[in-house]
Motif scaffolding. Structure first.
Motif, PDB file in Angstrom:
ATOM      1  N   UNK A   1      34.996  35.272  32.015  1.00 13.90           N
ATOM      2  CA  UNK A   1      34.026  35.514  33.082  1.00 13.90           C
ATOM      3  C   UNK A   1      33.941  34.247  33.907  1.00 13.90           C
ATOM      4  N   UNK A   2      34.314  34.360  35.191  1.00 15.64           N
ATOM      5  CA  UNK A   2      34.264  33.168  36.015  1.00 15.64           C
ATOM      6  C   UNK A   2      34.999  33.314  37.323  1.00 15.64           C
ATOM      7  N   UNK A   3      35.459  32.188  37.836  1.00 13.79           N
ATOM      8  CA  UNK A   3      36.099  32.114  39.141  1.00 13.79           C
ATOM      9  C   UNK A   3      37.597  32.414  39.059  1.00 13.79           C
ATOM     10  N   UNK A   4      38.091  33.057  40.114  1.00 15.89           N
ATOM     11  CA  UNK A   4      39.515  33.364  40.265  1.00 15.89           C
ATOM     12  C   UNK A   4      39.968  32.874  41.625  1.00 15.89           C
ATOM     13  N   UNK A   5      41.221  32.470  41.694  1.00 18.95           N
ATOM     14  CA  UNK A   5      41.816  32.059  42.964  1.00 18.95           C
ATOM     15  C   UNK A   5      43.272  32.514  42.958  1.00 18.95           C
ATOM     16  N   UNK A   6      43.632  33.344  43.933  1.00 23.94           N
ATOM     17  CA  UNK A   6      45.005  33.839  44.055  1.00 23.94           C
ATOM     18  C   UNK A   6      45.543  34.419  42.746  1.00 23.94           C
ATOM     19  N   UNK A   7      44.743  35.264  42.097  1.00 23.01           N
ATOM     20  CA  UNK A   7      45.137  35.983  40.883  1.00 23.01           C
ATOM     21  C   UNK A   7      45.133  35.127  39.617  1.00 23.01           C
ATOM     22  N   UNK A   8      44.597  33.903  39.686  1.00 24.45           N
ATOM     23  CA  UNK A   8      44.579  33.022  38.515  1.00 24.45           C
ATOM     24  C   UNK A   8      43.171  32.520  38.236  1.00 24.45           C
TER      25      UNK A   8
END
Length: 137
Positions: free
Chosen positions: A99-106
């Motif tokens: 549970x948290x942050x994602x950036x560009x599918x990662x």
């Protein structure tokens, strides 16, 4: 024949289906896309890409019967340009949850990764990897 606009059902050459809003022949607005394998995305679209909030459910064929699929994981959260981007929750088949942050599918940014054995990591992630040593046991 004119462009698709409004709420429609469309079946693709692959057999995948989409039921939802179209704008100028593109998925745009809310809708549900289901592959022939049974993977399903339900949520917001923008210019034919997953964009906004939505849930993607992954499936896998049964070992006993390949015609029957079972749940294999899911992601619920924010999308941008067809990729997980922003806040979201990924539930894995083995019981792990991120549970948290994602950036560009990662996984990238602040997050909480709870393993099925109870071990927990809370802290920074970068390119899908733990960043630092903030394991909580």
């Amino acid at each position: 024949m004119g462009q698709k606009n409004g709420i429609l059902k469309h079946t693709y050459k692959s057999g995948a289906t989409y039921v939802g809003e179209f704008k100028r022949d593109l998925r745009h607005g809310k809708g549900t896309y289901k592959t022939t394998e049974g993977h399903c995305y339900q949520g917001e679209w923008k210019n034919d890409l997953r964009d906004g909030t939505g849930t993607f459910t992954y499936v896998q064929p049964s070992k006993d019967n390949p015609l029957v699929s079972s749940w294999a994981g899911s992601y619920e959260g924010e999308w941008k340009n067809n990729k997980k981007h922003g806040k979201g929750v990924y539930k894995y088949l083995n019981g792990d949850v991120y549970k948290g942050q994602w950036k560009n599918d990662k996984k990238s940014g602040k997050g909480l990764y709870k393993m099925s054995n109870g071990d927990t990591y809370k802290g920074e992630f970068k390119n899908n990897m733990f960043e630092g040593s903030n394991f909580c046991i």
